[in-house]
Design a protein around this motif. Structure first.
Motif, PDB file in Angstrom:
ATOM      1  N   ASP A 185     -19.807   6.430  34.686  1.00 62.91           N
ATOM      2  CA  ASP A 185     -18.596   7.199  34.380  1.00 62.91           C
ATOM      3  C   ASP A 185     -18.917   8.540  33.722  1.00 62.91           C
ATOM      4  OD1 ASP A 185     -15.850   7.418  34.659  1.00 62.91           O
ATOM      5  OD2 ASP A 185     -15.428   6.687  32.643  1.00 62.91           O
ATOM      6  N   THR A 186     -19.970   9.173  34.188  1.00 64.33           N
ATOM      7  CA  THR A 186     -20.392  10.451  33.621  1.00 64.33           C
ATOM      8  C   THR A 186     -20.092  11.637  34.534  1.00 64.33           C
ATOM      9  OG1 THR A 186     -22.605  10.018  34.517  1.00 64.33           O
ATOM     10  CG2 THR A 186     -22.227   9.471  32.198  1.00 64.33           C
ATOM     11  N   LEU A 187     -20.057  11.426  35.835  1.00 61.45           N
ATOM     12  CA  LEU A 187     -19.794  12.522  36.761  1.00 61.45           C
ATOM     13  C   LEU A 187     -18.346  12.976  36.655  1.00 61.45           C
ATOM     14  CD1 LEU A 187     -21.067  14.267  38.985  1.00 61.45           C
ATOM     15  CD2 LEU A 187     -20.238  12.598  40.653  1.00 61.45           C
ATOM     16  N   VAL A 188     -17.440  12.014  36.683  1.00 52.78           N
ATOM     17  CA  VAL A 188     -16.014  12.244  36.434  1.00 52.78           C
ATOM     18  C   VAL A 188     -15.585  11.217  35.400  1.00 52.78           C
ATOM     19  CG1 VAL A 188     -13.698  12.355  37.424  1.00 52.78           C
ATOM     20  CG2 VAL A 188     -15.683  13.013  38.814  1.00 52.78           C
ATOM     21  N   ASP A 189     -15.283  11.649  34.193  1.00 54.98           N
ATOM     22  CA  ASP A 189     -14.958  10.725  33.110  1.00 54.98           C
ATOM     23  C   ASP A 189     -13.507  10.284  33.248  1.00 54.98           C
ATOM     24  OD1 ASP A 189     -14.864   9.230  30.842  1.00 54.98           O
ATOM     25  OD2 ASP A 189     -15.007  10.905  29.442  1.00 54.98           O
ATOM     26  N   ASP A 190     -13.274   9.308  34.163  1.00 54.43           N
ATOM     27  CA  ASP A 190     -11.903   8.888  34.459  1.00 54.43           C
ATOM     28  C   ASP A 190     -11.745   7.377  34.441  1.00 54.43           C
ATOM     29  OD1 ASP A 190     -13.407   8.288  36.664  1.00 54.43           O
ATOM     30  OD2 ASP A 190     -12.064   9.204  38.126  1.00 54.43           O
ATOM     31  N   ASP A 191     -12.730   6.680  33.887  1.00 49.42           N
ATOM     32  CA  ASP A 191     -12.673   5.218  33.796  1.00 49.42           C
ATOM     33  C   ASP A 191     -12.528   4.568  35.161  1.00 49.42           C
ATOM     34  OD1 ASP A 191     -12.680   5.444  30.930  1.00 49.42           O
ATOM     35  OD2 ASP A 191     -10.550   5.964  31.063  1.00 49.42           O
ATOM     36  N   PHE A 192     -13.140   5.184  36.163  1.00 47.15           N
ATOM     37  CA  PHE A 192     -13.104   4.653  37.519  1.00 47.15           C
ATOM     38  C   PHE A 192     -14.387   5.086  38.219  1.00 47.15           C
ATOM     39  CE2 PHE A 192     -11.749   4.429  41.996  1.00 47.15           C
ATOM     40  CZ  PHE A 192     -11.112   3.185  42.002  1.00 47.15           C
ATOM     41  N   TYR A 193     -14.859   4.228  39.112  1.00 48.26           N
ATOM     42  CA  TYR A 193     -16.094   4.514  39.833  1.00 48.26           C
ATOM     43  C   TYR A 193     -15.981   5.769  40.689  1.00 48.26           C
ATOM     44  CZ  TYR A 193     -19.898   3.813  43.213  1.00 48.26           C
ATOM     45  OH  TYR A 193     -21.002   3.970  44.015  1.00 48.26           O
ATOM     46  N   THR A 194     -16.989   6.608  40.603  1.00 47.56           N
ATOM     47  CA  THR A 194     -17.124   7.784  41.450  1.00 47.56           C
ATOM     48  C   THR A 194     -18.502   7.725  42.111  1.00 47.56           C
ATOM     49  OG1 THR A 194     -15.729   9.116  39.980  1.00 47.56           O
ATOM     50  CG2 THR A 194     -17.164  10.315  41.502  1.00 47.56           C
ATOM     51  N   PRO A 195     -18.620   8.054  43.400  1.00 46.51           N
ATOM     52  CA  PRO A 195     -19.946   8.073  44.024  1.00 46.51           C
ATOM     53  C   PRO A 195     -20.947   8.870  43.195  1.00 46.51           C
ATOM     54  CG  PRO A 195     -18.274   8.311  45.705  1.00 46.51           C
ATOM     55  CD  PRO A 195     -17.552   8.353  44.376  1.00 46.51           C
ATOM     56  N   SER A 196     -22.148   8.361  43.113  1.00 44.20           N
ATOM     57  CA  SER A 196     -23.270   8.884  42.315  1.00 44.20           C
ATOM     58  C   SER A 196     -23.240   8.396  40.870  1.00 44.20           C
ATOM     59  CB  SER A 196     -23.344  10.420  42.331  1.00 44.20           C
ATOM     60  OG  SER A 196     -23.557  10.880  43.656  1.00 44.20           O
ATOM     61  N   GLU A 216      -6.841  -8.457  19.882  1.00 41.18           N
ATOM     62  CA  GLU A 216      -6.400  -8.858  18.563  1.00 41.18           C
ATOM     63  C   GLU A 216      -6.828  -7.883  17.471  1.00 41.18           C
ATOM     64  OE1 GLU A 216      -7.846 -12.788  17.985  1.00 41.18           O
ATOM     65  OE2 GLU A 216      -6.375 -13.689  19.338  1.00 41.18           O
ATOM     66  N   ARG A 217      -7.616  -6.884  17.827  1.00 41.75           N
ATOM     67  CA  ARG A 217      -8.114  -5.934  16.837  1.00 41.75           C
ATOM     68  C   ARG A 217      -7.557  -4.547  17.154  1.00 41.75           C
ATOM     69  NH1 ARG A 217     -12.790  -8.082  14.469  1.00 41.75           N
ATOM     70  NH2 ARG A 217     -12.605 -10.344  14.519  1.00 41.75           N
ATOM     71  N   SER A 218      -6.718  -4.010  16.278  1.00 41.31           N
ATOM     72  CA  SER A 218      -6.058  -2.741  16.569  1.00 41.31           C
ATOM     73  C   SER A 218      -7.046  -1.600  16.694  1.00 41.31           C
ATOM     74  CB  SER A 218      -5.031  -2.423  15.470  1.00 41.31           C
ATOM     75  OG  SER A 218      -5.679  -2.311  14.215  1.00 41.31           O
ATOM     76  N   PHE A 219      -8.205  -1.690  16.007  1.00 38.10           N
ATOM     77  CA  PHE A 219      -9.154  -0.584  16.072  1.00 38.10           C
ATOM     78  C   PHE A 219      -9.783  -0.457  17.447  1.00 38.10           C
ATOM     79  CE2 PHE A 219     -13.306  -2.586  16.247  1.00 38.10           C
ATOM     80  CZ  PHE A 219     -13.081  -3.858  15.742  1.00 38.10           C
ATOM     81  N   LEU A 220      -9.503  -1.386  18.341  1.00 38.95           N
ATOM     82  CA  LEU A 220     -10.073  -1.318  19.685  1.00 38.95           C
ATOM     83  C   LEU A 220      -9.208  -0.531  20.649  1.00 38.95           C
ATOM     84  CD1 LEU A 220     -11.337  -4.981  19.951  1.00 38.95           C
ATOM     85  CD2 LEU A 220     -12.704  -2.928  19.688  1.00 38.95           C
ATOM     86  N   SER A 221      -8.160   0.109  20.152  1.00 35.48           N
ATOM     87  CA  SER A 221      -7.277   0.834  21.063  1.00 35.48           C
ATOM     88  C   SER A 221      -8.014   1.909  21.839  1.00 35.48           C
ATOM     89  CB  SER A 221      -6.125   1.467  20.281  1.00 35.48           C
ATOM     90  OG  SER A 221      -6.626   2.378  19.315  1.00 35.48           O
ATOM     91  N   TYR A 222      -9.076   2.441  21.271  1.00 32.23           N
ATOM     92  CA  TYR A 222      -9.874   3.467  21.952  1.00 32.23           C
ATOM     93  C   TYR A 222     -10.435   2.934  23.266  1.00 32.23           C
ATOM     94  CZ  TYR A 222     -13.862   6.438  23.015  1.00 32.23           C
ATOM     95  OH  TYR A 222     -14.781   7.225  23.658  1.00 32.23           O
ATOM     96  N   LEU A 223     -10.810   1.651  23.253  1.00 25.03           N
ATOM     97  CA  LEU A 223     -11.432   1.071  24.433  1.00 25.03           C
ATOM     98  C   LEU A 223     -10.447   0.360  25.340  1.00 25.03           C
ATOM     99  CD1 LEU A 223     -14.632  -0.547  22.882  1.00 25.03           C
ATOM    100  CD2 LEU A 223     -14.468   1.574  24.161  1.00 25.03           C
ATOM    101  N   ASN A 224      -9.236   0.180  24.881  1.00 25.22           N
ATOM    102  CA  ASN A 224      -8.302  -0.714  25.572  1.00 25.22           C
ATOM    103  C   ASN A 224      -8.135  -0.367  27.041  1.00 25.22           C
ATOM    104  OD1 ASN A 224      -6.498  -2.953  25.321  1.00 25.22           O
ATOM    105  ND2 ASN A 224      -4.800  -1.506  25.511  1.00 25.22           N
ATOM    106  N   HIS A 225      -7.927   0.929  27.355  1.00 31.24           N
ATOM    107  CA  HIS A 225      -7.675   1.320  28.732  1.00 31.24           C
ATOM    108  C   HIS A 225      -8.882   1.044  29.616  1.00 31.24           C
ATOM    109  CE1 HIS A 225      -9.793   4.748  27.045  1.00 31.24           C
ATOM    110  NE2 HIS A 225      -9.991   5.232  28.249  1.00 31.24           N
ATOM    111  N   ARG A 226     -10.080   1.094  29.070  1.00 30.82           N
ATOM    112  CA  ARG A 226     -11.265   0.853  29.878  1.00 30.82           C
ATOM    113  C   ARG A 226     -11.336  -0.610  30.310  1.00 30.82           C
ATOM    114  NH1 ARG A 226     -14.433   5.375  29.274  1.00 30.82           N
ATOM    115  NH2 ARG A 226     -14.021   6.618  27.426  1.00 30.82           N
TER     116      ARG A 226
END
Length: 344
Positions: A216-227, A318-328
């Motif tokens: 997820d470095t070529l396009v940082d969109d939480d979705f697979y991109t070729p390469s 169950e842990r509110s501090f995980l909201s940063y990762l939730n969408h991933r």
């Protein structure tokens, strides 16, 4: 610039054509999905995970043009696992169409199920198959491979003017379990063309844990991109009842598929590019496939542990501090569970 596209669908066969079961064949050389083929698989699984959202993405109603008897429900459909035999049959048909003609009948008059069987896929009843075809061409410019692959998916999902929207209904058929995507590029009918074949199938047997490792470095969109694919990750599923281990590695483009008998497993991903260990704990395998992705973002802390017993296709935290990762995590699993992080 001129553009040209075509599509065609074959109906799902249920059961598959009658023939004696064959022993599983071994490909003389491994046929794994290319980066573009993995991308097409990921787009298909995106549509299956949330059909209404996919329809909204393209500005159509989910059941636009679909007959009442084929109504697509809005519920998530099990993810499709990559199959090397189906990849082989799909890719060869795309290559054949480029230098012959666009359509389901292929080399020597073969039909989709003929090609799947010839490649080595074994249909064990209850079983079935279907095929989607699409092409996208431009001239004088050569289409960007990633953009063209996304266009193939859009053509098939929107399915403009195709009777009963057969490509869309094939794509989200809940019975399907495996998919081979085949992409070939070249000149067809004077256009610089990207040709796509999707070979869908299901056959009696275990369900799959499947997914993709990507950076997820070529396009940082939480979705697979070729390469972005992470090749050579080791995926190990340990059955809790007896400690039995089932192991596979990700293909060169990052995808993987691991057949698992029913049971509860701890599933671990490790390897180059991941930066540590990602563990999905208490994964309950039943009659449906489960999608678990592996990215460095899932390893935000070295001892991150994802508890994901299979449930209603959602993740709860169950842990509110995980909201940063939730969408991933919502993109990487179709399980109910709890993320536990050891802070030491």
């Amino acid at each position: 610039m001129r553009t040209h596209y075509s599509n065609a669908a074959s109906a799902v066969l249920s059961p598959a054509p009658a023939f004696e079961p064959l022993e599983q064949r071994v490909l003389l050389s491994a046929v794994s999905p290319s980066a573009q083929e993995q991308y097409l698989l990921e787009l298909t699984n995106r549509a299956r995970s949330d059909p209404p959202a996919e329809a909204a993405r393209y500005g159509i109603a989910l059941n636009e043009g679909v007959p009442a008897s084929e109504t697509i429900t809005g519920s998530p459909k099990q993810p499709l696992a990559p199959n090397q035999f189906l990849t082989d049959s799909a890719r060869k048909h795309s290559e054949w169409m480029l230098v012959n003609t666009f359509g389901h009948p292929g080399k020597d008059g073969s039909m989709p199920w003929d090609r799947m069987e010839a490649a080595g896929y074994v249909f064990i009843p209850p079983s079935g198959s279907s095929e989607n075809l699409a092409s996208y061409g431009t001239k004088p410019a050569v289409p960007d491979p990633t953009e063209a692959t996304a266009m193939l998916h859009e053509i098939l999902f929107v399915d403009t003017d195709y009777p009963d929207r057969g490509h869309r209904t094939n794509m989200v058929d809940p019975d399907l379990k495996e998919l081979g995507t085949g992409i070939a590029a070249g000149v067809y009918d004077t256009f610089n063309t990207v040709m796509g074949t999707e070979n869908f199938a299901y056959s009696a047997g275990d369900s799959f844990v499947t997914g993709v490792g990507y950076a997820d470095t070529l396009v940082d969109d939480d979705f697979y991109t070729p390469s972005e694919g992470l090749a050579g990750l080791t995926v190990t599923a340990t059955r809790q009842s007896d400690g039995a281990e089932f192991v596979t590695t990700t293909f060169s483009a990052g995808g993987y598929a691991l057949a698992l008998p029913s049971g509860t497993y701890d599933i671990v991903g490790t390897g180059p590019g991941l930066g540590g260990k990602v563990t999905y704990a208490d994964v309950v395998m039943g009659t449906s496939n489960i999608k678990l992705d592996f990215t460095p973002d899932l390893r935000q802390l070295d001892t991150a542990l994802v508890k994901s017993p299979h449930g209603d296709n959602k993740l709860l935290y169950e842990r509110s501090f995980l909201s940063y990762l939730n969408h991933r995590f919502l993109l990487s699993s179709r399980c109910r569970g709890t993320l536990l992080v050891d802070m030491h």
